[in-house]
Design a protein around this motif. Structure first.
Motif, PDB file in Angstrom:
ATOM      1  N   GLN A 128      26.157 -48.126  -9.323  1.00 31.72           N
ATOM      2  CA  GLN A 128      25.594 -47.995  -7.979  1.00 31.72           C
ATOM      3  C   GLN A 128      25.863 -46.614  -7.396  1.00 31.72           C
ATOM      4  OE1 GLN A 128      26.764 -51.146  -5.417  1.00 31.72           O
ATOM      5  NE2 GLN A 128      25.475 -50.477  -3.755  1.00 31.72           N
ATOM      6  N   SER A 156      26.909 -56.099  -7.776  1.00 39.43           N
ATOM      7  CA  SER A 156      27.589 -55.065  -8.560  1.00 39.43           C
ATOM      8  C   SER A 156      28.746 -55.664  -9.338  1.00 39.43           C
ATOM      9  CB  SER A 156      28.116 -53.968  -7.636  1.00 39.43           C
ATOM     10  OG  SER A 156      27.061 -53.388  -6.933  1.00 39.43           O
ATOM     11  N   ASP A 216      21.953 -50.357 -11.300  1.00 42.18           N
ATOM     12  CA  ASP A 216      22.401 -50.845 -10.003  1.00 42.18           C
ATOM     13  C   ASP A 216      21.904 -49.888  -8.923  1.00 42.18           C
ATOM     14  OD1 ASP A 216      23.610 -52.195  -8.002  1.00 42.18           O
ATOM     15  OD2 ASP A 216      25.636 -52.106  -8.818  1.00 42.18           O
ATOM     16  N   GLU A 217      20.891 -50.295  -8.243  1.00 37.89           N
ATOM     17  CA  GLU A 217      20.270 -49.493  -7.187  1.00 37.89           C
ATOM     18  C   GLU A 217      19.957 -48.073  -7.626  1.00 37.89           C
ATOM     19  OE1 GLU A 217      21.883 -49.976  -3.395  1.00 37.89           O
ATOM     20  OE2 GLU A 217      22.610 -51.983  -3.819  1.00 37.89           O
TER      21      GLU A 217
HETATM   22 MG   LIG Z   1      26.419 -53.180  -5.185  1.00 38.33          MG
END
Ligand SMILES: [Mg+2]
Ligand SMILES: Nc1ncnc2c1ncn2[C@@H]1O[C@H](COP(=O)(O)OP(=O)(O)OP(=O)(O)O)[C@@H](O)[C@H]1O
Ligand SMILES: Nc1ncnc2c1ncn2[C@@H]1O[C@H](COP(=O)(O)OP(=O)(O)OP(=O)(O)O)[C@@H](O)[C@H]1O
Ligand SMILES: [Mg+2]
Lengths: 321, 299, 334, 500
Positions: D80, D38, D159-160
């Protein structure tokens, strides 16, 4: 992440209270709903409405502006000094004074990263000090020869006092700004979550500059009204106005944490809080009881308590659903 | 011309007090309330909580309630002008109490009936003159000013300072605001005593600050009244007691008891008399010679 | 994870750098020392024991209220009513002492007056706490209610009039000395230590910070959020009450109109200059005392050097910003 | 990106990191929690400023001062944690910063239709005027993705994105990714679901301890390679451990610990019944929005308006007014939303860890410091919590380590029943394994565990039994042989599919 609670703006409370208050006053006192009382009331409260509107923007963006009362004073003394040049000069000057203080607030908040509460608390001291320095500790006489006082004391179309007309225009402008322009959306987002807004690519700093400058400008405009409507620049006026502005905004249902708010509810809130003074004056004249200044504060606090609790109950109920 | 007030059994009288946060104002309000009883007035009382703008709005609400006459102690000289003018335009006679409004714009006998009160500048002068006489023209003075920007503070300072400036032996070491309050007066004196230990006179714009100064002197181990002379203005009970105790030298009276005067003046006005533009209240001087005699009339 | 040392204070660095490091890391302290230095240079008779006493006595009330304010701020709130509560406590005590009962039994009167006055102020704090926790009213507004009417109540009780008294036992609170040290300074230090210790060591302290840091998470972890807030505001009220009594005692008179006027601003400024975060979760009590010292010293400096009130206000505004900015440099490493 | 360094307060998060992305490629970054994924992303899009190194974008050296600048240059990001504005409507969230305008004013009509059409790409048909926080996390996540995709970017960073999406939504997302890819947009993709990567990715960059340690085409990698690379261990070593951390059951299931009968009330929970036994892991399966989290919250004394139904603990009916009551009855609850309901950001690891334990730890209101430290040290050690010290503010830890601290918070209270809502959401394989192992171990020691998970694999391997919730009702129970991923998928989506 985001909270799950449903949080729509709830401002019914303030409107109900406002209607009830007006009905109470109208039924109890003969001369309450006369043109004279309504016009002078609105005229005087224009200043409070203006700063409350500015405060609404600030609070919706998640901040606070404690400096407005002092800025009103500062603007009024500066404007009084230039009043011989007429309102055409004085008005922009007053607004500019507000813009300047707002810009300093914005600078301290966005660049120095000082929290708004403290930054504007300092400006509250600073602007008051400046007002006293500029005026040499005295109220500054305005020119009665130029058209300056016409702005505060005259009437448009021989009917509506100019301060009321001005406030109406500002109110519409604020509404458009909030509901129709991207700026309004951005400041609400920033109030909802400054971090998220930044990550979403908003220019947070620029919007915050706008917010504080706007609040300052409206306080500056209120300063012009003060000087021209009362015939003097008054360095000591406006103490505690920031708190009544905050109260108006919150009573109107705008969240102090930012992100949610309404311009019209603030208008109602400001009028409501002004009405309590007016009604107390009428009550003291009605011959039954005379409330001392002290009882008046107790009653005002109690009134605020009732309104705020009603608001809280409505909001909590909405949240529970 | 001034509005005519018809002869009536009872009058609806507006009294727009400017604030109620000090003993002087409280005594003034009380005096008006007593006068209302003795003169058969229906008193419409408002309180502006220290805001000139609110005071104008208060007067407006009195006008809306159609009072017969308004007694107005203006919070400030200038900002109250619109209130005076609006009352005039609505045919309501106004009497100014204890402070006047800007004479350039509004005039007694034309825009308002009359001004009842004393002269703040003169009060400062009286204090200065007494000092000059009693210190032989030699003194190092600390001045405790009233609330910065308020007109009694400005006038009492002007009257005093101008008089003092005429005498080379008299110097004002420091002049700072004590906000007309005892606690602040004490704090400021404590500080100024540290930076100006050679002081021998303290002049306070009101009695409350003077009493705070006495406390500061005592805390620093000095004797009020002997090491440092204290003079002030107002004539409160606490001040007269301090004079009797030898801690204070002088206080110039600034009487808040306007009620009876207001009543009498209104009666004359209703009777058709032309009221003089300034109904003067003469201020007495209280020292050790007469303090004990007057303490019971003080507030 | 990394090869750099984690505690960077220990690495060998030039002395100047170290000093600079400590000062930038502790902005409050550096602001304080800066003020002392300035005073040493320009203020006459600054290095006198009496100067110290004057400052100690004058800062005591600010510091005591600032401690309470720090707790409230640490719990995520704010309290505007402290000045009004000072006035309330300050008027209630003399009311009792000067009553017929209090005059005929001076010592019992005193024994009753002080607790009742403190109780009144605590009740005010509790009232704030109820509004904040029970009704979920935002703290600024909740405490604005008592800010407006608390002083009004005190004024109604006395009809706005001053109550002068001559009760040496009570005045000791404001003018007495303990081992040569002003008594109110002793009270301040004791209160600061007790509060700091409680915050550090007690479950209440931990709960307070948890509530201020993340109320929802605290609630889920079983923290009695409402109770914590109630106690916090009550303690803040109590401390304001103590400060009110001290003010009344020094002046040998209670003044409902003036006692504690604008105290909320000084206290908030002191707390924040001392390192409190207005978002909650941090309550540096000792920092608040230091903050109060800065606020006091700042006023002293300006006054002693003849800076007039109006200019002093501007200067104060500037100093507050600088102090808070210095204070924040420590946290914001970016 | 080359030679990127970034540190926070003296702790390096990135050391000499490198990343090369081609147009039209889906590039994955994998690594353990705290590996710096991240952070690398935030450096790229201007949210953080890097301490050293260079970034080139389309051949030019760049350095963005804020996400706004990066966005203008064509880099849009899905962060995220869902980073949107809850109080504002979906339209506002999607259009924020580039509202369609007419005469300088926001053109709401066009804004709404833009929002609607953007969402339709994801198969969503929502009331776009409603505030975002009235929708569940999955929807919020999809809105965030839709927003980023709608920006016409050259690079979309995710991010995810799938951590709170279910299979169906994930496959919709993949469809959109393929479209983007076809139009030449590069996608930077971070995920802990390694299986997903094979479906969608081209290139893989492996990160470990702030360094980029490997970069390969997906075809040259196996899942084992990836895990080995992330953990920095040899393949054999990893192979011995299996893919999930759950081991076979060793303790027989005990008597009933928690029984829920006809739980219902306000939406979305209507009628849910199940039992959890001692030494058993009961899984709750369901589509997003089925009401699993609400069931858990209701049991724990939150959201008290869920009034209907009965809850029994150890055979006695209970009604918890507030979480404290539940905690006193020895329940523990890890919520699905770490940031909002879990951590206290300003407090240290130590203070966070012992928060729920305090009433029992404290003596006469005081916290025994030595004992507290000892407990914290024990749990940090046992769970392998990575922090510079127990005094580090928890906000500085990576997501996985934060989650471990929260688990430890409850383990320390020695509960009888532990409710875990998405315990491994957003956690890397290493940490995930450890947490899964831990759950098993706890159950084997006699603890009853109620586990909510959107990863069916996790349920199949970790739970002894799975209850399926559909639109607020418990509709199915799967055990033993019938407990298969396919079976869950079928059961979970039965009605909703039938409806469509
Ligand atoms: Mg992360
Ligand atoms: N704002 C911050 N302040 C201090 N340290 C930070 C900050 N953000 C990240 N870190 C640290 O930097 C390191 C890398 O964190 P990062 O969030 O990039 O990891 P990640 O690979 O994304 O992990 P995850 O898979 O859990 O999201 C971690 O050790 C983390 O503790
Ligand atoms: N405050 C709210 N207002 C409106 N709807 C809500 C609210 N809270 C929850 N819901 C709705 O309740 C339903 C169930 O919520 P939730 O998504 O938490 O269930 P879940 O099965 O636990 O899903 P998850 O896998 O995300 O945990 C969703 O449809 C959601 O939109
Ligand atoms: Mg859920």
């Amino acid at each position: 992440m985001l909270s799950r609670c449903s949080a729509q703006l709830r401002s019914e409370g303030v409107w109900i209270a406002l209607v009830l208050m007006i009905m109470f006053g109208g039924l109890r006192y003969d001369s309450f709903l006369t043109e004279y009382n309504i016009m002078t009331f609105l005229s005087y409260n224009s200043m409070f409405i203006l700063i409350a509107l500015g405060m609404t923007f600030v609070i919706m963006s998640g901040g606070i502006d404690l400096s407005v009362g002092s800025v009103v004073a500062l603007s009024s003394v500066v404007v009084a000094a230039v009043s011989p040049y007429g309102i055409e000069v004085a008005l922009p000057v007053g607004v500019l004074v507000g813009v300047a203080t707002g810009a300093i607030n914005a600078f301290v908040i966005t660049r120095l990263k000082v929290v708004p509460f403290i930054a504007t608390l300092a400006m509250m001291l600073g602007a008051r000090g400046m007002a006293l320095v500029v005026s040499d500790n005295q109220s500054v006489p305005v020119s009665w020869d130029s058209n300056f006082t016409h702005f505060g004391l005259g009437k448009a179309f021989d009917y509506l006092p100019w301060p009321v007309v001005t406030t109406l225009i500002v109110f519409i402008g604020c509404w458009v700004l909030l509901e129709k322009l991207p700026f309004g959306r951005h400041l609400l987002s920033i109030g909802g979550s400054e971090e998220s807004s930044r990550l979403m690519g908003l220019q947070v700093e620029r919007t915050l500059w706008g917010v504080y400058v706007l609040s300052g400008a409206l306080a500056g405009l209120a300063g012009v009204m003060l000087a021209s409507g009362f015939g003097a620049g008054q360095p000591l006026e406006g103490m505690g106005w920031e708190l009544s502005a905050i109260a108006s905004v919150v009573v109107g249902g705008t969240l102090l944490t930012g992100g949610l708010g309404s311009i019209s509810a603030t208008l109602a809130g400001a009028i409501l809080l002004g009405l309590i003074f007016n009604i107390l004056n009428f009550e003291n004249g009605s011959g039954t009881i005379t409330f001392s200044a002290y009882w008046q504060s107790v009653i005002r606090g109690g009134f605020l308590l009732v309104v705020v609790i009603i608001q809280a109950k409505i909001i909590n109920k909405a949240r529970a659903r | 011309g001034l509005p005519v007030l018809e002869q009536k059994e009872r009058y609806k009288v507006g009294f727009a007090q400017s604030e109620s946060n000090n003993p002087w104002r409280i005594a003034e309000t009380k005096s008006f309330k007593e006068a209302a009883l003795s003169c058969n007035w229906d008193l419409v009382y408002t309180d502006a909580a220290g805001s000139a703008a609110k005071q104008v709005s208060d007067v407006d609400s009195m006008i809306a309630q159609q009072v017969d006459v308004i007694f107005l102690p203006p919070r400030e000289e200038r900002p109250l002008l619109p209130a005076v003018m609006r009352a005039k335009s609505q045919g309501i006679p106004v009497f100014l109490v204890d402070r006047s409004v800007d004479a350039k714009v509004a005039q007694a006998g034309r825009d308002y009936v009359s001004f009842l009160g004393s002269n703040f500048i003169e009060q400062g002068q009286l204090a200065a003159q007494w000092l000059i006489e009693n210190t032989g023209g030699q003194a190092k003075i600390i001045e405790l000013e009233g609330t910065t920007g308020s007109s009694p503070a400005n006038d009492r300072r002007k009257g005093f300072d101008d008089e003092i400036a005429k005498h080379a032996g008299m110097t004002i070491l420091a002049s700072q605001s004590g906000d007309f309050a005892r606690d602040k007066g004490r704090k400021v004196t404590e500080t100024l005593l540290q930076s100006h230990p050679d002081v021998n006179v303290i002049y306070a714009h009101n009695d409350e600050m003077a009493i705070g100064a006495i406390q500061a002197l005592e805390a620093s181990g000095r004797k009020a009244g002997t090491d440092v002379l204290i003079v002030s203005i107002d004539g409160t009970r606490d001040a007269l007691q301090a004079i009797i105790d030898g801690k204070m030298a002088l206080t110039v009276e600034s009487s808040p008891f306007f009620g009876p005067l207001a009543c009498a003046t209104l009666k004359r006005y209703v009777g058709g008399e032309t009221i003089e533009p300034w109904v003067r209240v003469s201020d007495r001087i209280f020292t050790i010679d007469n303090a004990a005699k007057h303490i019971d009339e003080a507030y | 994870m990394t090869d750099t040392t984690i505690t960077f204070g220990h690495s060998p660095k030039p002395l100047m750098f170290k000093v600079k490091n400590i000062l930038t890391r502790n902005g409050t302290l550096s602001a304080f020392f800066l003020l002392i230095l300035v005073n040493l240079a320009i203020t006459p008779n600054f290095l006198e024991i009496q100067t110290l006493y004057v400052n100690l006595t004058q800062m005591a009330t600010i510091a005591i209220v600032a401690i309470g304010m720090t707790l409230v701020i640490g719990s995520g709130g704010i309290d505007l009513s402290v000045g009004a509560l000072m006035a309330l406590a300050g008027t209630v005590a003399p009311l009792i002492m000067l009553s017929d009962f209090g005059m005929s039994n001076p010592s019992i009167g005193l024994m009753v007056a002080i607790p009742v006055a403190l109780l009144a102020a605590s009740a005010g704090g509790l009232f704030n706490g109820v509004l904040v926790s029970r009704y979920n009213i935002q703290p600024i507004i909740a405490t604005l209610v008592l800010f407006i009417s608390g002083r009004g109540i005190a004024q109604v009780l006395t009809n706005g009039e001053l109550q002068s008294f001559d009760i040496p036992a009570f005045e000791f609170l404001g003018t007495g000395r303990l081992l040569g040290i002003p008594f109110q300074a002793v009270i301040t230090v004791v209160l600061a230590l007790v509060c700091a210790w409680t915050l550090r060591r007690s479950i209440f302290g931990r709960y307070l910070l948890a509530v201020g840091g993340n109320e929802k998470a605290a609630q889920l972890a079983g923290v009695p959020v409402k109770k914590v807030k109630l106690v916090t505001y009550t303690v803040c009220g109590l401390l304001a009450g103590i400060a009110g009594l001290i003010t009344t005692a020094i002046n040998a008179a209670s003044d409902a109109n003036q006692t504690g006027q604008l105290m909320e601003l000084d206290a908030i400024a002191a707390a924040v200059v001392g390192g409190a975060l207005l978002t909650g979760g941090k309550a540096p009590v000792i920092g608040a005392v230091l903050g109060a010292a800065i606020i006091q010293l700042m006023g002293y400096t300006l006054l002693a050097n003849g800076v007039h009130d109006a200019v002093a206000m501007v200067a104060k505004a500037f100093i507050i910003i600088v102090a808070v900015y210095l204070q924040q440099m420590r946290g914001g490493s970016k | 990106m080359r030679g990127i360094h970034k540190s926070f307060g003296g702790i390096a998060a990135l050391t000499d990191a490198e990343l090369i992305i081609q147009p039209g490629e889906v590039h994955a970054i994998i690594g353990q929690n705290g590996a710096g994924k991240s952070t690398l992303i935030k450096v790229l899009n201007g949210a953080y400023k890097h301490d050293a190194g260079e970034i080139f974008f389309m051949g030019e050296k760049v350095s963005y001062g804020s996400p706004h600048e990066a966005q203008c240059a064509g880099i849009s990001t899905i962060f995220q944690e869902v980073n949107l504005i809850g109080y504002r409507s979906i339209t506002e969230n999607i259009c924020l910063g580039h509202e369609p305008k007419r005469f300088g004013m926001v053109d709401w009509k066009r804004a709404h239709s833009h929002a609607r059409s953007t969402l339709r790409r994801f198969g969503l048909d929502l009331d776009v005027r409603k505030p975002l926080n009235e929708f569940n996390i999955a929807t919020q996540q999809l809105v965030a993705i839709a927003r980023a995709v709608a920006l016409d970017a050259r690079i979309v960073i995710m991010d995810e994105p799938t951590s709170s999406l279910d299979d169906h939504e994930t496959s919709v997302l993949f469809g959109v990714i393929r479209e983007l890819k076809a139009s030449g947009v590069a996608i930077l993709y971070v995920s802990h679901h390694l299986d997903e990567l094979f479906e969608i990715c081209d290139e893989i960059t492996v990160m470990r301890d702030g360094r980029t340690v490997d970069r390969k085409h997906i075809s040259q990698m196996t899942k084992l390679d990836m895990v080995a690379g992330m953990l920095g261990r040899s393949i054999d070593d990893v192979e011995a451990g299996g893919t999930t951390g759950f081991s076979a059951k060793s303790t027989p299931i005990g008597e009933v610990m928690l029984a829920v009968k006809g739980l219902g009330g306000a939406s979305p929970v209507k009628n849910v019944s199940f039992k959890v036994h001692k030494a058993e892991v009961l899984g709750l399966a369901g589509l997003l929005g089925a009401g699993r989290s609400e069931v858990a919250r209701a049991i724990f004394g939150l959201d008290r308006d869920q009034k209907r139904g009965q809850v029994f603990i150890d055979g006695c009916e209970v009604e918890f007014e507030r979480p404290t009551d539940a905690i006193n009855a020895q329940l523990g609850f890890c919520s699905e939303d770490r940031k909002q309901d879990g951590i206290i950001p300003q407090l240290s690891v130590r203070e966070n860890l012992t928060l729920a334990l305090l009433p029992r730890l404290a003596r006469r209101g005081l916290i025994p410091e030595a004992e507290e430290r000892e407990i914290v040290a024990r749990y940090m050690d046992r769970l392998g919590i990575k922090a510079s010290s127990m005094e580090q503010p928890i906000s500085q830890l990576s997501g996985g380590n934060q989650q471990k601290v929260l688990l430890a918070r409850w383990m320390a209270t020695n509960p009888k029943l532990l409710i875990l809502d998405e315990p491994t959401r957003g956690i890397d394989v290493g940490a995930k394994r450890e947490i899964q192992l831990l759950i098993r171990e706890l159950a084997d020691n006699g603890l009853a565990v109620l586990m909510i998970s959107s990863e069916f694999e996790e349920l199949v391997e970790g739970a002894d039994r799975v209850i399926v919730i559909q639109e607020g009702q418990s509709v199915d129970e799967l055990t033993g042989e019938s407990l298969r991923v396919n079976a869950i998928i079928k059961s979970v989506s039965h009605i909703s599919h039938a409806k469509q």
